[in-house]
Scaffold this active site. Structure first.
Site, PDB file in Angstrom:
ATOM      1  CB  ALA A  26      -2.534   5.125   0.497  1.00  0.00           C
ATOM      2  NE  ARG A  38      -0.600   8.418  -5.591  1.00  0.00           N
ATOM      3  CZ  ARG A  38       0.514   8.497  -4.872  1.00  0.00           C
ATOM      4  NH1 ARG A  38       0.927   7.445  -4.156  1.00  0.00           N
ATOM      5  NH2 ARG A  38       1.218   9.619  -4.857  1.00  0.00           N
ATOM      6  CG  LEU A  51      -1.964   1.111   1.341  1.00  0.00           C
ATOM      7  CD1 LEU A  51      -2.948   1.043   0.180  1.00  0.00           C
ATOM      8  CD2 LEU A  51      -2.718   1.015   2.673  1.00  0.00           C
ATOM      9  CG  ASP A  52       0.613   3.988  -3.315  1.00  0.00           C
ATOM     10  OD1 ASP A  52       1.196   2.960  -3.702  1.00  0.00           O
ATOM     11  OD2 ASP A  52      -0.108   4.688  -4.058  1.00  0.00           O
ATOM     12  NE  ARG A  53       6.957   7.972   3.785  1.00  0.00           N
ATOM     13  CZ  ARG A  53       8.192   8.433   3.977  1.00  0.00           C
ATOM     14  NH1 ARG A  53       9.113   8.258   3.053  1.00  0.00           N
ATOM     15  NH2 ARG A  53       8.519   9.057   5.088  1.00  0.00           N
TER      16      ARG A  53
END
Length: 297
Positions: free
Chosen positions: A152, A246, A148-150
């Protein structure tokens, strides 16, 4: 041996940035104490060396073997081994937010990752990561079957056994785990968007390739704030490309708020993307599992 110093540009660092990278072959006879030896070669204090060890910035490669992080000052070295230090005061000064445990099972656990927390470390350290923090909080081994993106926040799965890592990774790889997100975007993704066709479910579908690979994102508009010209979407992905949500939403002209990388306007709350639901069939007992969080604040 190389080193550099630069002024700080990150709130993680309370003072001037110090950065050093070096790799040293262990002499004969080997040094009795790792911290003393590294301090002599770097000019860093013993306290800084100990901090770097504890936070995963020191690596040890025994002769003929791959390098691994070393954390103990009592680590035994042999002549011909290589010790590497990747020291960055900004990285080491970061105080990470803590993940929240949702549920714990034998093979895996489910956590809420706060925005700003990395999933895994780099050669410069791993203390500010899900991987390290969950290991410390649970005392169990950790494998990461997905990312999971940093920036997010939201739900993540963490495996604690090799079997768990293999089976959960297979669920993600074979796309038989359902992931749902909430995202707040600029504008109102409504009818007339050519790049987002309407599916039989009423959801809009973006299936433009990313990185020359098939990619599919589905979304439904939950709310629209005309005064702010922003909409909250429920989003699901069927593939897992880098920054897929995104990039896909930016590609149809509705970037996520707080995502300047992909054209989103600034937002004081940060990236407006949250993983709100995970559902799958448990690969051990065949039971349905669904975990949910509230949407965006």
């Amino acid at each position: 041996m190389s080193s550099s110093r630069a002024p700080t540009d990150n709130a993680c660092s309370p003072s001037g940035r110090v950065r050093q990278e070096l790799a040293i072959r262990v002499p004969s006879p080997p040094p009795a104490r790792l911290t003393n030896w590294l301090a002599e070669h770097t000019g860093l204090s013993h306290e800084r060396i100990k901090d770097a060890l504890a936070k995963g910035a020191v690596w040890h490669a025994p002769v003929g073997r791959r390098a691994e992080r070393v954390r103990r000052v009592t680590r035994r070295l042999a002549s011909g081994d290589v010790v590497s230090l990747y020291y960055d005061s900004e990285v080491l000064a970061c105080k990470p937010p803590s993940p929240r445990l949702i549920t714990s099972e034998h093979h895996y656990s489910v956590w809420e990752k706060p925005p700003g927390l990395l999933m895994e470390g780099s050669r410069f350290g791993d203390h500010a990561t899900v991987e390290r923090l969950v290991a410390q909080l649970t005392g169990r081994p950790v494998w990461l079957p997905h990312r999971l993106d940093r920036d997010a926040g939201g739900l993540i799965l963490v495996a604690h056994t090799r079997d768990g890592a293999a089976r959960l990774s297979a669920l993600f790889r074979e796309r038989i785990i359902s992931k749902q997100y909430h995202a707040e975007v600029s504008g109102h993704p409504a009818a007339g968007i050519a790049a987002a066709r309407v599916a039989d479910t009423g959801e809009r579908v973006i299936d433009s390739p990313l990185d020359d690979k098939p990619s599919r994102t589905r979304f439904h508009v939950l709310t629209h704030d005309a005064a702010r010209d922003a909409s909250v979407l429920r989003v699901a992905i069927e593939t897992g490309r880098y920054h897929q949500i995104r990039r896909h939403l930016a590609g149809i002209g509705h970037p996520i708020l707080g995502d300047p990388i992909h054209g989103g306007r600034p937002d004081p709350r940060g990236l407006r993307l949250r993983a709100t639901a995970l559902s799958f069939v448990d690969p051990w007992d065949g039971g349905e599992r669904r975990y949910e969080l509230a949407g965006l604040d």
